[in-house]
Design a protein around this motif. Structure first.
Motif, PDB file in Angstrom:
ATOM      1  N   MET A   1       0.837  -1.203   0.000  1.00  0.00           N
ATOM      2  CA  MET A   1       0.000   0.000   0.000  1.00  0.00           C
ATOM      3  C   MET A   1       0.872   1.253   0.000  1.00  0.00           C
ATOM      4  O   MET A   1       1.843   1.321   0.747  1.00  0.00           O
ATOM      5  CB  MET A   1      -0.865  -0.013   1.270  1.00  0.00           C
ATOM      6  N   SER A   2       0.523   2.226  -0.861  1.00  0.00           N
ATOM      7  CA  SER A   2       1.334   3.449  -0.848  1.00  0.00           C
ATOM      8  C   SER A   2       1.003   4.261   0.410  1.00  0.00           C
ATOM      9  O   SER A   2      -0.078   4.124   0.989  1.00  0.00           O
ATOM     10  CB  SER A   2       1.067   4.265  -2.108  1.00  0.00           C
ATOM     11  N   LYS A   3       1.940   5.103   0.780  1.00  0.00           N
ATOM     12  CA  LYS A   3       1.772   5.869   2.014  1.00  0.00           C
ATOM     13  C   LYS A   3       0.672   6.920   1.867  1.00  0.00           C
ATOM     14  O   LYS A   3       0.439   7.426   0.767  1.00  0.00           O
ATOM     15  CB  LYS A   3       3.089   6.558   2.353  1.00  0.00           C
ATOM     16  N   LEU A   4       0.034   7.260   2.986  1.00  0.00           N
ATOM     17  CA  LEU A   4      -0.977   8.313   2.975  1.00  0.00           C
ATOM     18  C   LEU A   4      -0.273   9.661   2.853  1.00  0.00           C
ATOM     19  O   LEU A   4       0.710   9.923   3.548  1.00  0.00           O
ATOM     20  CB  LEU A   4      -1.780   8.309   4.281  1.00  0.00           C
ATOM     21  N   LYS A   5      -0.805  10.513   1.974  1.00  0.00           N
ATOM     22  CA  LYS A   5      -0.236  11.863   1.828  1.00  0.00           C
ATOM     23  C   LYS A   5      -0.884  12.760   2.885  1.00  0.00           C
ATOM     24  O   LYS A   5      -2.119  12.915   2.899  1.00  0.00           O
ATOM     25  CB  LYS A   5      -0.599  12.425   0.449  1.00  0.00           C
ATOM     26  N   ALA A   6      -0.046  13.341   3.755  1.00  0.00           N
ATOM     27  CA  ALA A   6      -0.599  14.163   4.844  1.00  0.00           C
ATOM     28  C   ALA A   6      -0.154  15.616   4.715  1.00  0.00           C
ATOM     29  O   ALA A   6       0.976  15.895   4.302  1.00  0.00           O
ATOM     30  CB  ALA A   6      -0.123  13.615   6.184  1.00  0.00           C
ATOM     31  N   VAL A   7      -1.050  16.523   5.094  1.00  0.00           N
ATOM     32  CA  VAL A   7      -0.681  17.933   5.226  1.00  0.00           C
ATOM     33  C   VAL A   7      -1.189  18.442   6.579  1.00  0.00           C
ATOM     34  O   VAL A   7      -2.118  17.865   7.158  1.00  0.00           O
ATOM     35  CB  VAL A   7      -1.247  18.825   4.090  1.00  0.00           C
ATOM     36  N   VAL A   8      -0.566  19.508   7.053  1.00  0.00           N
ATOM     37  CA  VAL A   8      -0.937  20.075   8.358  1.00  0.00           C
ATOM     38  C   VAL A   8      -1.252  21.556   8.169  1.00  0.00           C
ATOM     39  O   VAL A   8      -0.456  22.292   7.581  1.00  0.00           O
ATOM     40  CB  VAL A   8       0.228  19.893   9.368  1.00  0.00           C
ATOM     41  N   ILE A   9      -2.421  21.977   8.671  1.00  0.00           N
ATOM     42  CA  ILE A   9      -2.766  23.408   8.637  1.00  0.00           C
ATOM     43  C   ILE A   9      -2.554  23.961  10.041  1.00  0.00           C
ATOM     44  O   ILE A   9      -3.213  23.525  10.994  1.00  0.00           O
ATOM     45  CB  ILE A   9      -4.225  23.667   8.208  1.00  0.00           C
ATOM     46  N   GLY A  10      -1.653  24.915  10.177  1.00  0.00           N
ATOM     47  CA  GLY A  10      -1.335  25.494  11.484  1.00  0.00           C
ATOM     48  C   GLY A  10      -0.058  24.871  12.033  1.00  0.00           C
ATOM     49  O   GLY A  10      -0.066  23.700  12.444  1.00  0.00           O
ATOM     50  N   CYS A  11       1.027  25.633  12.001  1.00  0.00           N
ATOM     51  CA  CYS A  11       2.327  25.116  12.477  1.00  0.00           C
ATOM     52  C   CYS A  11       2.722  25.819  13.765  1.00  0.00           C
ATOM     53  O   CYS A  11       3.864  26.235  13.938  1.00  0.00           O
ATOM     54  CB  CYS A  11       3.391  25.308  11.401  1.00  0.00           C
ATOM     55  N   GLY A  12       1.753  25.964  14.663  1.00  0.00           N
ATOM     56  CA  GLY A  12       2.032  26.549  15.973  1.00  0.00           C
ATOM     57  C   GLY A  12       2.435  25.442  16.938  1.00  0.00           C
ATOM     58  O   GLY A  12       3.092  24.468  16.547  1.00  0.00           O
ATOM     59  N   ALA A  13       2.013  25.583  18.197  1.00  0.00           N
ATOM     60  CA  ALA A  13       2.471  24.662  19.243  1.00  0.00           C
ATOM     61  C   ALA A  13       2.095  23.205  18.954  1.00  0.00           C
ATOM     62  O   ALA A  13       2.968  22.342  18.851  1.00  0.00           O
ATOM     63  CB  ALA A  13       1.913  25.108  20.588  1.00  0.00           C
ATOM     64  N   ILE A  14       0.820  22.936  18.780  1.00  0.00           N
ATOM     65  CA  ILE A  14       0.423  21.509  18.628  1.00  0.00           C
ATOM     66  C   ILE A  14       0.822  20.986  17.238  1.00  0.00           C
ATOM     67  O   ILE A  14       1.143  19.806  17.085  1.00  0.00           O
ATOM     68  CB  ILE A  14      -1.088  21.290  18.910  1.00  0.00           C
ATOM     69  N   GLY A  15       0.811  21.861  16.247  1.00  0.00           N
ATOM     70  CA  GLY A  15       1.219  21.449  14.902  1.00  0.00           C
ATOM     71  C   GLY A  15       2.659  20.973  14.876  1.00  0.00           C
ATOM     72  O   GLY A  15       2.973  19.930  14.297  1.00  0.00           O
ATOM     73  N   THR A  16       3.551  21.742  15.525  1.00  0.00           N
ATOM     74  CA  THR A  16       4.987  21.405  15.442  1.00  0.00           C
ATOM     75  C   THR A  16       5.458  20.500  16.578  1.00  0.00           C
ATOM     76  O   THR A  16       6.491  19.871  16.479  1.00  0.00           O
ATOM     77  CB  THR A  16       5.864  22.677  15.411  1.00  0.00           C
ATOM     78  N   ARG A  17       4.681  20.437  17.682  1.00  0.00           N
ATOM     79  CA  ARG A  17       5.104  19.535  18.769  1.00  0.00           C
ATOM     80  C   ARG A  17       4.526  18.130  18.603  1.00  0.00           C
ATOM     81  O   ARG A  17       5.082  17.165  19.101  1.00  0.00           O
ATOM     82  CB  ARG A  17       4.632  20.063  20.128  1.00  0.00           C
ATOM     83  N   ALA A  18       3.364  18.052  17.937  1.00  0.00           N
ATOM     84  CA  ALA A  18       2.725  16.734  17.833  1.00  0.00           C
ATOM     85  C   ALA A  18       2.453  16.315  16.386  1.00  0.00           C
ATOM     86  O   ALA A  18       3.011  15.326  15.912  1.00  0.00           O
ATOM     87  CB  ALA A  18       1.432  16.724  18.648  1.00  0.00           C
ATOM     88  N   HIS A  19       1.624  17.062  15.657  1.00  0.00           N
ATOM     89  CA  HIS A  19       1.161  16.571  14.348  1.00  0.00           C
ATOM     90  C   HIS A  19       2.294  16.325  13.357  1.00  0.00           C
ATOM     91  O   HIS A  19       2.391  15.228  12.796  1.00  0.00           O
ATOM     92  CB  HIS A  19       0.116  17.532  13.761  1.00  0.00           C
ATOM     93  N   HIS A  26       5.577   8.209  11.263  1.00  0.00           N
ATOM     94  CA  HIS A  26       4.699   7.053  11.042  1.00  0.00           C
ATOM     95  C   HIS A  26       5.066   6.359   9.715  1.00  0.00           C
ATOM     96  O   HIS A  26       5.194   7.023   8.683  1.00  0.00           O
ATOM     97  CB  HIS A  26       3.235   7.510  11.015  1.00  0.00           C
ATOM     98  N   SER A  27       5.188   5.057   9.772  1.00  0.00           N
ATOM     99  CA  SER A  27       5.665   4.328   8.584  1.00  0.00           C
ATOM    100  C   SER A  27       4.667   4.349   7.415  1.00  0.00           C
ATOM    101  O   SER A  27       5.050   4.101   6.278  1.00  0.00           O
ATOM    102  CB  SER A  27       5.980   2.876   8.962  1.00  0.00           C
ATOM    103  N   LYS A  28       3.404   4.659   7.691  1.00  0.00           N
ATOM    104  CA  LYS A  28       2.415   4.643   6.601  1.00  0.00           C
ATOM    105  C   LYS A  28       2.031   6.044   6.125  1.00  0.00           C
ATOM    106  O   LYS A  28       1.006   6.215   5.459  1.00  0.00           O
ATOM    107  CB  LYS A  28       1.163   3.895   7.070  1.00  0.00           C
ATOM    108  N   VAL A  29       2.818   7.048   6.553  1.00  0.00           N
ATOM    109  CA  VAL A  29       2.455   8.437   6.229  1.00  0.00           C
ATOM    110  C   VAL A  29       3.635   9.185   5.608  1.00  0.00           C
ATOM    111  O   VAL A  29       4.772   8.994   6.006  1.00  0.00           O
ATOM    112  CB  VAL A  29       2.013   9.187   7.516  1.00  0.00           C
ATOM    113  N   ASN A  30       3.311  10.033   4.658  1.00  0.00           N
ATOM    114  CA  ASN A  30       4.273  10.954   4.063  1.00  0.00           C
ATOM    115  C   ASN A  30       3.752  12.368   4.303  1.00  0.00           C
ATOM    116  O   ASN A  30       2.699  12.728   3.748  1.00  0.00           O
ATOM    117  CB  ASN A  30       4.301  10.704   2.554  1.00  0.00           C
ATOM    118  N   VAL A  31       4.420  13.160   5.125  1.00  0.00           N
ATOM    119  CA  VAL A  31       3.980  14.547   5.304  1.00  0.00           C
ATOM    120  C   VAL A  31       4.528  15.343   4.125  1.00  0.00           C
ATOM    121  O   VAL A  31       5.743  15.509   3.990  1.00  0.00           O
ATOM    122  CB  VAL A  31       4.475  15.135   6.652  1.00  0.00           C
ATOM    123  N   VAL A  32       3.639  15.800   3.240  1.00  0.00           N
ATOM    124  CA  VAL A  32       4.106  16.448   2.010  1.00  0.00           C
ATOM    125  C   VAL A  32       4.130  17.968   2.104  1.00  0.00           C
ATOM    126  O   VAL A  32       4.879  18.617   1.380  1.00  0.00           O
ATOM    127  CB  VAL A  32       3.263  16.007   0.779  1.00  0.00           C
TER     128      VAL A  32
END
Ligand SMILES: NC(=O)c1ccc[n+]([C@@H]2O[C@H](COP(=O)([O-])OP(=O)(O)OC[C@H]3O[C@@H](n4cnc5c(N)ncnc54)[C@H](O)[C@@H]3O)[C@@H](O)[C@H]2O)c1
Length: 333
Positions: A1-19, A26-32
């Motif tokens: 299975m190809s990896k899930l393409k992920a994007v994040v809206i908001g690169c503040g505290a929770i965006g950059t500390r967690a998401h 994660h082995s099944k995710v590509n943050v693009v």
């Protein structure tokens, strides 16, 4: 299975500390890509090796066409962003609170349903391994029938060590103060353990800080399985946090940062007090955020998995709204 393409809206505290970090590892995710309107926040995302940075979230969704998106922006933006993502057929992990009003949360849920996408709400505390253990002990019947719970979440306020932004203190952008920010977690945990809320009695107040939103809240709820107290604070230097559940055969206490313990024995009205405390040993504890993001990806991939969804987001939002109403209209005796 190809990896899930992920994007994040908001690169503040929770965006950059967690998401961004947890999705990236994660082995099944590509943050693009990621998006923020603030230059410093964009810089932080770049430092986390996000390949493309946008300032316009709609443009990012249209160009990148991701499978999943995290909404990590101030509360008042969750509605347009979740609706924007769901309408494009993208699965969404929406940070808590789901919205700033119950009506908005319901509208978001309608769009999620209509577009047949998955939407998880970021109720992080449900993924803490100690809380999962606590729930399994309560559900096993070890403390008998639960009839009371108390959840207190408190700290010195988001400006102290968390976020450098001030939207938290603007009612129109946050929807409220410690009640919206922290009670939303406590209410969700209460629902998880004690069942849905049937009635709400509350005092929500600005006791210490010079801010336009509340900094403390105290709720008494009637739940399906008994009654509960939810207490939050943004003005507690000693942020004693934790969960207590009392049942007909014992109690379980989970102070955050300390060992969890079960209390059994007997306390009688004549003063007899024989209580035995037993520490609950925790093995193989995985980080709560890691567990949360693992659960999110499993939920996206596998229809049988369950996570907190818009139904839970709406349930918590309804209690928040009722608490503000109760506090504003209460007759004090
Ligand atoms: N699950 C949890 O335990 C948890 C913990 C903290 C915060 N949160 C939630 O996460 C959300 C974000 O909180 P935070 O602490 O990261 O706040 P923050 O202020 O640190 O970050 C929010 C970011 O969103 C950006 N932003 C604002 N408008 C934008 C737009 N139009 N497009 C793109 N980016 C935009 C801001 O510039 C900022 O960098 C809130 O809803 C908060 O309640 C959840």
């Amino acid at each position: 299975m190809s990896k899930l393409k992920a994007v994040v809206i908001g690169c503040g505290a929770i965006g950059t500390r967690a998401h961004i970090p947890y999705l990236s590892q994660h082995s099944k995710v590509n943050v693009v890509a990621a998006c923020d309107i603030d230059e410093n926040a964009c810089k932080k995302a770049k430092e986390l090796n996000v390949p493309k940075i946008y300032q316009d979230w709609e443009k990012m969704l249209d160009i990148e066409k991701p499978d999943i998106v995290s909404v990590c922006t101030p509360n008042y933006l969750h509605k347009s962003m979740v609706i924007g993502a769901a309408s494009r057929g993208i699965h969404v992990l929406c940070e808590k609170p789901m919205a700033t009003t119950l009506a908005d949360a319901k509208e978001m849920a309608e769009v999620v349903k209509k577009n047949d996408v998955k939407c998880m709400v970021g109720f992080t505390h449900r993924f803490m391994q100690e809380n999962i253990k606590l729930k399994s002990i309560v559900d096993s019947g070890e403390i008998g029938t639960p009839f009371f719970s108390q959840v207190r979440f408190a700290h010195a306020g988001p400006e102290n060590g968390w976020s450098d932004k001030d939207w938290w203190f603007k009612k129109a952008e946050s929807g409220g103060g410690s009640l919206v920010d922290m009670a939303v977690h406590a209410i969700d945990i209460t629902h998880w353990i004690m069942g849905p809320t049937r009635s709400v009695n509350a005092r929500v107040a600005t006791l210490i800080k010079k801010i336009e939103v509340d900094d403390n809240s105290c709720l008494i709820l009637q739940n399906d399985k008994g009654m509960s107290i939810v207490n939050t604070s943004w003005s507690s230097p000693v942020g004693i946090n934790g969960i207590l559940v009392v049942g007909t055969k014992g109690a379980i206490e989970r102070p955050y940062g300390e060992p969890m313990r079960i209390c059994k024995g007997l306390t009688l009205a004549d003063g007899t007090n024989k209580m035995e405390w037993q520490i609950v040993e925790m093995e193989n504890i995985i980080d709560g955020y890691k567990a949360e993001f693992n659960a999110w990806i499993e939920y996206v991939i596998d229809d049988k998995k369950t996570v907190p969804t818009v139904t839970d987001g709406i349930a918590a939002q309804a209690v928040i709204e009722a608490a503000y109403k109760s506090s504003a209209n209460a007759i004090m005796i």
